[in-house]
Scaffold this motif. Structure first.
Motif, mmCIF file in Angstrom:
data_model
loop_
_atom_site.group_PDB
_atom_site.id
_atom_site.type_symbol
_atom_site.label_atom_id
_atom_site.label_comp_id
_atom_site.label_asym_id
_atom_site.label_seq_id
_atom_site.Cartn_x
_atom_site.Cartn_y
_atom_site.Cartn_z
ATOM 1 N N ALA A 136 20.751 -111.690 -2.030
ATOM 2 C CA ALA A 136 20.665 -110.285 -2.438
ATOM 3 C C ALA A 136 19.710 -109.507 -1.546
ATOM 4 O O ALA A 136 19.914 -108.315 -1.304
ATOM 5 C CB ALA A 136 20.211 -110.193 -3.898
ATOM 6 N N ARG A 137 18.676 -110.187 -1.051
ATOM 7 C CA ARG A 137 17.688 -109.499 -0.216
ATOM 8 C C ARG A 137 18.322 -108.930 1.053
ATOM 9 O O ARG A 137 17.892 -107.893 1.581
ATOM 10 C CB ARG A 137 16.555 -110.464 0.146
ATOM 11 C CG ARG A 137 15.464 -109.851 1.028
ATOM 12 C CD ARG A 137 14.756 -108.740 0.287
ATOM 13 N NE ARG A 137 13.781 -108.051 1.116
ATOM 14 C CZ ARG A 137 14.058 -107.060 1.953
ATOM 15 N NH1 ARG A 137 15.310 -106.600 2.043
ATOM 16 N NH2 ARG A 137 13.125 -106.479 2.655
ATOM 17 N N ARG A 138 19.360 -109.576 1.556
ATOM 18 C CA ARG A 138 20.037 -109.100 2.768
ATOM 19 C C ARG A 138 20.688 -107.738 2.543
ATOM 20 O O ARG A 138 20.891 -106.976 3.478
ATOM 21 C CB ARG A 138 21.088 -110.115 3.214
ATOM 22 C CG ARG A 138 20.524 -111.496 3.551
ATOM 23 C CD ARG A 138 21.651 -112.481 3.815
ATOM 24 N NE ARG A 138 21.162 -113.855 3.969
ATOM 25 C CZ ARG A 138 21.939 -114.913 4.069
ATOM 26 N NH1 ARG A 138 23.279 -114.759 4.027
ATOM 27 N NH2 ARG A 138 21.418 -116.119 4.193
ATOM 28 N N ARG A 139 21.031 -107.448 1.269
ATOM 29 C CA ARG A 139 21.681 -106.179 0.959
ATOM 30 C C ARG A 139 20.667 -105.114 0.535
ATOM 31 O O ARG A 139 21.036 -103.957 0.327
ATOM 32 C CB ARG A 139 22.694 -106.361 -0.188
ATOM 33 C CG ARG A 139 23.740 -107.430 0.044
ATOM 34 C CD ARG A 139 24.851 -107.326 -0.997
ATOM 35 N NE ARG A 139 24.339 -107.389 -2.359
ATOM 36 C CZ ARG A 139 24.234 -108.501 -3.073
ATOM 37 N NH1 ARG A 139 24.589 -109.669 -2.523
ATOM 38 N NH2 ARG A 139 23.778 -108.479 -4.309
ATOM 39 N N GLY A 140 19.407 -105.520 0.377
ATOM 40 C CA GLY A 140 18.401 -104.593 -0.130
ATOM 41 C C GLY A 140 17.556 -103.980 0.961
ATOM 42 O O GLY A 140 17.740 -104.238 2.149
ATOM 43 N N THR A 141 16.608 -103.150 0.543
ATOM 44 C CA THR A 141 15.665 -102.518 1.459
ATOM 45 C C THR A 141 14.252 -102.977 1.094
ATOM 46 O O THR A 141 14.027 -103.529 0.014
ATOM 47 C CB THR A 141 15.739 -100.987 1.367
ATOM 48 O OG1 THR A 141 15.435 -100.577 0.023
ATOM 49 C CG2 THR A 141 17.129 -100.500 1.732
ATOM 50 N N ASP A 142 13.304 -102.748 1.971
ATOM 51 C CA ASP A 142 11.951 -103.273 1.774
ATOM 52 C C ASP A 142 11.326 -102.840 0.460
ATOM 53 O O ASP A 142 10.636 -103.617 -0.196
ATOM 54 C CB ASP A 142 11.045 -102.839 2.938
ATOM 55 C CG ASP A 142 11.398 -103.558 4.229
ATOM 56 O OD1 ASP A 142 12.109 -104.574 4.154
ATOM 57 O OD2 ASP A 142 10.976 -103.089 5.302
ATOM 58 N N LEU A 143 11.537 -101.597 0.077
ATOM 59 C CA LEU A 143 10.925 -101.074 -1.142
ATOM 60 C C LEU A 143 11.941 -100.835 -2.252
ATOM 61 O O LEU A 143 11.591 -100.283 -3.310
ATOM 62 C CB LEU A 143 10.191 -99.764 -0.848
ATOM 63 C CG LEU A 143 9.073 -99.838 0.198
ATOM 64 C CD1 LEU A 143 8.483 -98.453 0.436
ATOM 65 C CD2 LEU A 143 7.978 -100.807 -0.238
ATOM 66 N N GLY A 144 13.190 -101.222 -2.028
ATOM 67 C CA GLY A 144 14.264 -100.890 -2.955
ATOM 68 C C GLY A 144 14.297 -101.769 -4.191
ATOM 69 O O GLY A 144 13.554 -102.742 -4.337
ATOM 70 N N TYR A 145 15.210 -101.399 -5.095
ATOM 71 C CA TYR A 145 15.404 -102.157 -6.328
ATOM 72 C C TYR A 145 16.192 -103.424 -6.037
ATOM 73 O O TYR A 145 17.100 -103.444 -5.200
ATOM 74 C CB TYR A 145 16.143 -101.314 -7.361
ATOM 75 C CG TYR A 145 15.337 -100.141 -7.863
ATOM 76 C CD1 TYR A 145 14.327 -100.326 -8.806
ATOM 77 C CD2 TYR A 145 15.570 -98.851 -7.402
ATOM 78 C CE1 TYR A 145 13.572 -99.262 -9.272
ATOM 79 C CE2 TYR A 145 14.814 -97.772 -7.868
ATOM 80 C CZ TYR A 145 13.815 -97.988 -8.796
ATOM 81 O OH TYR A 145 13.066 -96.934 -9.243
ATOM 82 N N VAL A 146 15.847 -104.484 -6.763
ATOM 83 C CA VAL A 146 16.557 -105.754 -6.594
ATOM 84 C C VAL A 146 17.964 -105.635 -7.163
ATOM 85 O O VAL A 146 18.946 -106.030 -6.537
ATOM 86 C CB VAL A 146 15.778 -106.896 -7.286
ATOM 87 C CG1 VAL A 146 16.565 -108.202 -7.223
ATOM 88 C CG2 VAL A 146 14.405 -107.065 -6.631
ATOM 89 N N VAL A 147 18.081 -105.100 -8.357
ATOM 90 C CA VAL A 147 19.381 -104.851 -8.995
ATOM 91 C C VAL A 147 19.628 -103.347 -8.909
ATOM 92 O O VAL A 147 18.879 -102.558 -9.485
ATOM 93 C CB VAL A 147 19.381 -105.322 -10.466
ATOM 94 C CG1 VAL A 147 20.716 -104.997 -11.126
ATOM 95 C CG2 VAL A 147 19.107 -106.820 -10.542
ATOM 96 N N HIS A 148 20.646 -102.959 -8.182
ATOM 97 C CA HIS A 148 20.868 -101.532 -7.947
ATOM 98 C C HIS A 148 22.353 -101.246 -7.762
ATOM 99 O O HIS A 148 23.173 -102.170 -7.608
ATOM 100 C CB HIS A 148 20.111 -101.084 -6.690
ATOM 101 C CG HIS A 148 20.562 -101.788 -5.434
ATOM 102 N ND1 HIS A 148 21.626 -101.363 -4.676
ATOM 103 C CD2 HIS A 148 20.084 -102.917 -4.835
ATOM 104 C CE1 HIS A 148 21.791 -102.193 -3.656
ATOM 105 N NE2 HIS A 148 20.879 -103.137 -3.723
#
Length: 348
Positions: free
Chosen positions: A253-265
């Protein structure tokens, strides 16, 4: 006979898609946009508007509860306390639910009978009524503490409902995950991850939806459900080692996220409500009477069935009261073992 002035109130203007504050002044109807289509946010805007009008006419010193309106109590609580609370949105939704019934009533009108009448009119589950009336009680107590009323009448809450013992068996959890993974394209990116986090950590829905990547240390394998600056409440949030299976999914999931973003979004935005997506997955999986909180209870139940001591289960789930953890005692393999052994010895 002229109609009495009901004071400021909310009206939804459909062609503009916004809630408006309306009131009568000098025989004319006035309107002011709240700038939002969210009912809870509109209630807070209305509360601020009423508070500003009330300041100009407020008499000095505390008043008798019969001379202080519940509208004013909710307004005061919503504008002065709620913004600094741990969950202001929850307070906003409770005020939105309370306002229609209690509008035009004074704090002194709060009795056992009016509390029962509120419950009948709302027609919601006892647990929901209890939470909403608890907000009313908090608002009235806040008004007393702030010197607005001389005393706080008792707000009569319905009895606390017994905790549900609904939990998922492994096959049910697998069916729910499969339904989430094969569901609608818009929910597949976030719903399976939400379910996995909830089943492995037992975190509450709100804690999961507020979780951001800085709170997840993938290298150290730790997850902290307390965001920086969050006010600690009785609903504790744990700081946990990440289970190995969950760690794998979080890395993906981290690959789809941003540094400060929500984990579930959803497309990078925070999810405020996923009720429809979750209920659809439950229906597709053939599951009844299952809510996101059921996943938390499932986590605690599985830990108890695995023989984990109750105090460690309480720590894992972030319980602040050991009595809450006792809900899982009967799932523990050693439950009543001493009593059974004593009976066996007596029969020997």
């Amino acid at each position: 006979m002229p109609r009495p002035n009901r004071g400021p109130y909310l009206a939804f203007v459909r062609d503009r898609g916004r809630w408006y504050i309306q009131w009568s002044e000098a025989g004319r109807t006035r309107q002011l946009s709240t700038g939002t289509d969210d009912s809870a946010a509109a209630q807070i805007a209305l509360a601020q508007f009423i508070q500003e009008r009330e300041r100009a006419t407020r008499p000095a010193g505390p008043r008798d509860p019969s001379q202080f309106s519940i509208d004013d109590a909710l307004t005061l609580y919503g504008t002065e306390h709620a913004p600094h609370a741990a969950d202001p949105q929850r307070i906003g939704y409770a005020i939105a639910a309370l306002a229609p019934f209690w509008a035009g009533r004074a704090v002194g009108d709060v009795t056992r009978e009016t509390c029962r009448a509120y419950a009948r009119e709302r027609g919601k589950a006892p647990g929901t009524i209890r939470r909403e009336l608890a907000t009313l009680r908090a608002a009235i107590n806040y008004a007393k503490d702030e010197g607005r009323i001389t005393y706080a009448p008792t707000v009569h809450l319905p009895p606390k409902p017994e905790g549900k013992d609904r939990w998922l068996r492994r096959s049910e959890a697998a069916a729910l995950l499969n339904a989430a993974r094969t569901g609608h394209a818009t929910t597949r990116p976030y719903l399976p991850l939400f379910i996995l986090i909830a089943l492995h950590t037992g975190a509450r829905k709100g804690a999961i939806l507020e979780l951001r990547w800085p709170q997840v240390d993938l290298e150290a394998g730790r997850i902290d459900f307390n965001p920086p600056g969050r006010q600690r409440t009785s609903k504790g949030r744990a700081h946990l080692p990440i289970p190995r299976r969950l760690l794998t999914f979080l890395r993906l999931a981290r690959r789809r996220g941003t540094d400060l973003g929500y984990v579930v979004h959803r497309d990078g935005a925070r999810l405020d409500n996923m009720k429809r997506a979750f209920n659809t997955a439950c229906s597709d999986a053939g599951l009844d009477d299952v809510t996101p909180h059921t996943l938390r209870h499932t986590c605690g139940t599985w830990l108890a069935q695995a023989g984990v001591p109750l105090d460690k289960i309480g720590g894992w789930l972030g319980h602040s009261d050991a009595r809450t953890t006792q809900l899982y005692a009967h799932h523990h393999p050693d439950f009543m073992e001493d009593a059974r052994n004593a009976v066996d010895r007596r029969r020997a």
